[in-house]
Design a protein around this motif. Structure first.
Motif, PDB file in Angstrom:
ATOM      1  N   HIS A  41       0.848  -1.196   0.000  1.00 50.17           N
ATOM      2  CA  HIS A  41       0.000   0.000   0.000  1.00 50.17           C
ATOM      3  C   HIS A  41       0.880   1.241   0.000  1.00 50.17           C
ATOM      4  CE1 HIS A  41      -3.629  -2.377   1.845  1.00 50.17           C
ATOM      5  NE2 HIS A  41      -3.204  -2.852   0.699  1.00 50.17           N
ATOM      6  N   THR A  42       0.768   2.027  -1.061  1.00 50.67           N
ATOM      7  CA  THR A  42       1.668   3.167  -1.255  1.00 50.67           C
ATOM      8  C   THR A  42       1.041   4.475  -0.780  1.00 50.67           C
ATOM      9  OG1 THR A  42       2.307   2.027  -3.288  1.00 50.67           O
ATOM     10  CG2 THR A  42       3.163   4.260  -2.981  1.00 50.67           C
ATOM     11  N   LEU A  43       1.852   5.270  -0.097  1.00 53.13           N
ATOM     12  CA  LEU A  43       1.417   6.594   0.352  1.00 53.13           C
ATOM     13  C   LEU A  43       2.482   7.599  -0.061  1.00 53.13           C
ATOM     14  CD1 LEU A  43       0.820   4.414   2.835  1.00 53.13           C
ATOM     15  CD2 LEU A  43       0.001   6.457   3.928  1.00 53.13           C
ATOM     16  N   SER A 329      -7.551   9.061 -11.911  1.00 51.90           N
ATOM     17  CA  SER A 329      -8.281   9.720 -12.997  1.00 51.90           C
ATOM     18  C   SER A 329      -7.293  10.354 -13.976  1.00 51.90           C
ATOM     19  CB  SER A 329      -9.171  10.828 -12.429  1.00 51.90           C
ATOM     20  OG  SER A 329      -9.824  10.388 -11.281  1.00 51.90           O
ATOM     21  N   ASP A 330      -6.215  10.919 -13.411  1.00 56.17           N
ATOM     22  CA  ASP A 330      -5.233  11.654 -14.221  1.00 56.17           C
ATOM     23  C   ASP A 330      -4.554  10.781 -15.271  1.00 56.17           C
ATOM     24  OD1 ASP A 330      -4.317  10.668 -11.545  1.00 56.17           O
ATOM     25  OD2 ASP A 330      -2.350  10.928 -12.493  1.00 56.17           O
ATOM     26  N   VAL A 331      -4.538   9.471 -15.036  1.00 60.84           N
ATOM     27  CA  VAL A 331      -3.833   8.579 -15.980  1.00 60.84           C
ATOM     28  C   VAL A 331      -4.532   8.590 -17.345  1.00 60.84           C
ATOM     29  CG1 VAL A 331      -3.183   6.164 -16.380  1.00 60.84           C
ATOM     30  CG2 VAL A 331      -2.894   7.171 -14.115  1.00 60.84           C
ATOM     31  N   VAL A 407     -12.514  11.750  -5.585  1.00 62.89           N
ATOM     32  CA  VAL A 407     -11.788  11.540  -6.836  1.00 62.89           C
ATOM     33  C   VAL A 407     -10.313  11.815  -6.566  1.00 62.89           C
ATOM     34  CG1 VAL A 407     -11.416  12.507  -9.130  1.00 62.89           C
ATOM     35  CG2 VAL A 407     -13.750  12.105  -8.343  1.00 62.89           C
ATOM     36  N   SER A 408      -9.455  10.891  -6.981  1.00 61.06           N
ATOM     37  CA  SER A 408      -8.018  11.076  -6.792  1.00 61.06           C
ATOM     38  C   SER A 408      -7.389  11.462  -8.122  1.00 61.06           C
ATOM     39  CB  SER A 408      -7.403   9.783  -6.251  1.00 61.06           C
ATOM     40  OG  SER A 408      -6.004   9.903  -6.174  1.00 61.06           O
ATOM     41  N   VAL A 409      -6.554  12.521  -8.100  1.00 58.08           N
ATOM     42  CA  VAL A 409      -5.986  13.040  -9.348  1.00 58.08           C
ATOM     43  C   VAL A 409      -4.458  13.005  -9.357  1.00 58.08           C
ATOM     44  CG1 VAL A 409      -7.996  14.461  -9.892  1.00 58.08           C
ATOM     45  CG2 VAL A 409      -6.183  15.421  -8.467  1.00 58.08           C
TER      46      VAL A 409
HETATM   47  P1  GDP Z   1      -3.045  -0.227  -2.905  1.00 58.13           P
HETATM   48  O1  GDP Z   1      -2.413  -1.568  -2.835  1.00 58.13           O
HETATM   49  O2  GDP Z   1      -4.518  -0.299  -3.175  1.00 58.13           O
HETATM   50  O3  GDP Z   1      -2.755   0.640  -1.718  1.00 58.13           O
HETATM   51  O4  GDP Z   1      -2.404   0.495  -4.175  1.00 58.13           O
HETATM   52  P2  GDP Z   1      -0.835   0.477  -4.612  1.00 58.13           P
HETATM   53  O5  GDP Z   1      -0.085   1.349  -3.688  1.00 58.13           O
HETATM   54  O6  GDP Z   1      -0.359  -0.904  -4.785  1.00 58.13           O
HETATM   55  O7  GDP Z   1      -0.935   1.070  -6.072  1.00 58.13           O
HETATM   56  C1  GDP Z   1      -1.470   2.326  -6.315  1.00 58.13           C
HETATM   57  C2  GDP Z   1      -0.401   3.181  -7.024  1.00 58.13           C
HETATM   58  O8  GDP Z   1      -1.011   4.305  -7.616  1.00 58.13           O
HETATM   59  C3  GDP Z   1       0.638   3.724  -6.077  1.00 58.13           C
HETATM   60  O9  GDP Z   1       1.868   3.819  -6.749  1.00 58.13           O
HETATM   61  C4  GDP Z   1       0.103   5.128  -5.746  1.00 58.13           C
HETATM   62  O10 GDP Z   1       1.129   6.026  -5.378  1.00 58.13           O
HETATM   63  C5  GDP Z   1      -0.504   5.517  -7.055  1.00 58.13           C
HETATM   64  N1  GDP Z   1      -1.669   6.407  -6.994  1.00 58.13           N
HETATM   65  C6  GDP Z   1      -2.667   6.435  -6.070  1.00 58.13           C
HETATM   66  N2  GDP Z   1      -3.615   7.321  -6.438  1.00 58.13           N
HETATM   67  C7  GDP Z   1      -3.213   7.866  -7.610  1.00 58.13           C
HETATM   68  C8  GDP Z   1      -3.785   8.819  -8.513  1.00 58.13           C
HETATM   69  O11 GDP Z   1      -4.873   9.340  -8.316  1.00 58.13           O
HETATM   70  N3  GDP Z   1      -3.072   9.108  -9.647  1.00 58.13           N
HETATM   71  C9  GDP Z   1      -1.866   8.525  -9.910  1.00 58.13           C
HETATM   72  N4  GDP Z   1      -1.249   8.868 -11.043  1.00 58.13           N
HETATM   73  N5  GDP Z   1      -1.309   7.615  -9.092  1.00 58.13           N
HETATM   74  C10 GDP Z   1      -1.982   7.287  -7.963  1.00 58.13           C
END
Ligand code: GDP
Ligand code: IMO
Ligand code: MG
Length: 423
Positions: A41-43, A329-331, A407-409
């Motif tokens: 889980h990435t933050l 969404s931004d992707v 919504v995450s951007v």
């Molecule tokens: P998790 O396992 O559900 O917590 O998700 P991960 O951390 O495995 O994968 C999500 C990836 O997308 C991570 O690298 C996040 O930093 C990235 N991320 C999360 N929200 C966004 C977003 O709105 N836009 C973009 N471009 N990246 C995001």
């Protein structure tokens, strides 16, 4: 009293860690209820990036208590490495992280068994994360597991018995291994674990609720990887659905409040198994590149495709989702048009429900919508959303029957927009 659940609606990696971190200030406690170090889980905040595996994502916000529930499987060696790295980066944990004595332990031999079973399956392998998840849950269900609470009494004997049983199986599979280093690190992890609050988390959770405290449950993996409702057998070995929060923490179903269902504006999957909307063309590659769709821990390439509303509707149904959260969404910012799968064609027949088996012969039927062609990453309020983006959200809400609340951007904590939705 309030206990809300946040969980993934697709095949994992939806962005759960980011949103749990964003929502944590609204809660007193954050709790993980299933899965283990198969999660990543990435933050991201203040220019730093963290990847959590067993530790809940509420750990970075103030002094909130974080709980690892009984439904989680814990690898002491990986836990130690994760916790020490966090402490070294200025995030003390020991007083704030409570671990259920009923959580099951992943043994070094569970990891070996994971590898041995995968090797034995050959082409039919699941593509597991190799962390011993399946064998640990197997031992739990077959009443052979070791639990965190066991480390406090007569542990060596219990460990030796479990190890001997596993070694017999490994021998029968002709699996070669050397446990020396992993076992040493594992026992160091066991000693380290003793420094934490090892608790009866079901009592703690219910006491906190009775005191009027609020709890956010953090799911791992996603609904389509659930052992019962996912794309079996290409699933993980726990109940990732909302009901898993009840069994994985010891809370009654009537205590659950909101269920936040989180999904990407498109879809990804890592590991083997069916994926009806998977794209094998340049578009799939573009989504992978723009979305940096590589495993948070393993670096494995994630398979990419369009959003699958048939699967999402199914997930919303089994989870009882009350609020949706759309990530990444931004992707899709640069696309002229965006596709959404609204039905499947199976044996020439069109169906709009998720069938028993999606392994073969499922053809997605798409609706194509105009892209928004704007940089979403800089937006801070829904007032700035382009018309086409609002149209995409409205289309999803009509199809799914649940409002999109957030919504995450972008990956940063700040790149999160809460929408006004009537409740
Ligand atoms: P998790 O396992 O559900 O917590 O998700 P991960 O951390 O495995 O994968 C999500 C990836 O997308 C991570 O690298 C996040 O930093 C990235 N991320 C999360 N929200 C966004 C977003 O709105 N836009 C973009 N471009 N990246 C995001
Ligand atoms: P988060 O919490 C994506 C997948 C594996 C494999 C299957 C079984 O970060 O969203 P396992 O090791 O659990 O026995 O593997 O499940 N898988 C995940 N995919 N995100 C995850 O976690 C996953 N955890 C397991 O790739 O296909
Ligand atoms: Mg992940």
């Amino acid at each position: 009293m309030k206990i809300d659940v946040l969980l993934g609606l697709q095949w994992g990696d939806e962005g759960k860690g980011k949103v749990v971190d964003v929502l944590t200030p609204h809660y007193d406690v954050v709790a993980r209820f299933q899965g283990g170090p198969n999660a990543g889980h990435t933050l991201e905040f203040e220019g730093q990036k963290y990847v959590l595996r067993s530790i809940p994502s509420g750990i970075f916000q103030g002094d909130k208590v974080n709980i690892i529930g009984n439904g989680v499987v814990l690898d002491p060696a990986l836990f130690k490495a994760e916790a020490e790295a966090l402490e070294a980066s200025g995030h003390p944990l020991k007083e704030r992280l409570h671990i259920s004595k009923k959580a099951h332990l992943i043994l070094p031999t569970h990891r070996l068994l994971d590898a041995a079973y995968e090797a034995a399956k050959g082409d039919a392998k699941v593509g597991t994360t190799g962390k011993g998840i399946g064998p640990t849950y197997t031992d739990k269900i077959s009443r052979n597991g070791l639990r965190v609470g066991d480390i406090l009494h007569d542990f060596d004997k219990k460990y030796a018995q479990a190890k001997a049983r596993h070694e017999q199986i490994l021998k029968s599979l002709n699996f070669e291994y050397d446990l020396t280093d992993t076992e040493k690190a594992w026992f160091e992890g066991i000693e380290y674990l003793k420094q934490f609050h090892l608790v009866d988390s079901e009592h703690e959770v219910n006491r906190l609720l009775a005191e009027g405290k609020s709890i956010l449950c953090e799911g791992a993996q996603g609904t389509m990887l659930d052992i019962d409702f996912g794309s079996y057998p290409f699933v993980t070995s726990s109940n990732t659905v909302c009901a898993g929060a009840c069994t994985g923490l010891g809370v009654a179903p009537n205590k659950i409040g909101d269920v936040y269902g989180i999904f990407k504006a498109y879809c990804t999957r890592v590991g083997a198994g069916p994926f009806p909307t998977e794209l094998f063309d340049e578009t799939g590659k573009t989504i992978r590149d723009l979305g940096h769709e590589y495993g948070a821990v393993t670096g494995r390439e994630r398979r990419c495709g369009w959003i699958d509303l048939v699967a999402l509707k199914y997930a919303i149904m089994v989870d009882g989702v009350t609020k949706l959260i759309m990530m990444k969404s931004d992707v899709l910012d640069g696309f002229d048009t965006i596709k959404a799968c609204v039905a499947y064609r199976v044996n020439g027949e069109e169906i709009d429900y998720f069938p028993f088996d999606i392994a073969e012969g499922v053809e997605p039927i798409y609706v194509e919508l105009p892209g928004w062609k704007a940089d979403m990453t800089q937006m801070t309020s829904e007032d700035e959303f382009p018309e086409e983006f609002n149209a995409y959200l409205t289309f999803l809400e009509e199809q799914l029957g649940v409002p999109v609340k957030i919504v995450s951007v972008g990956p940063d904590r700040e790149q999160t927009i809460v929408r006004y939705v009537e409740e």
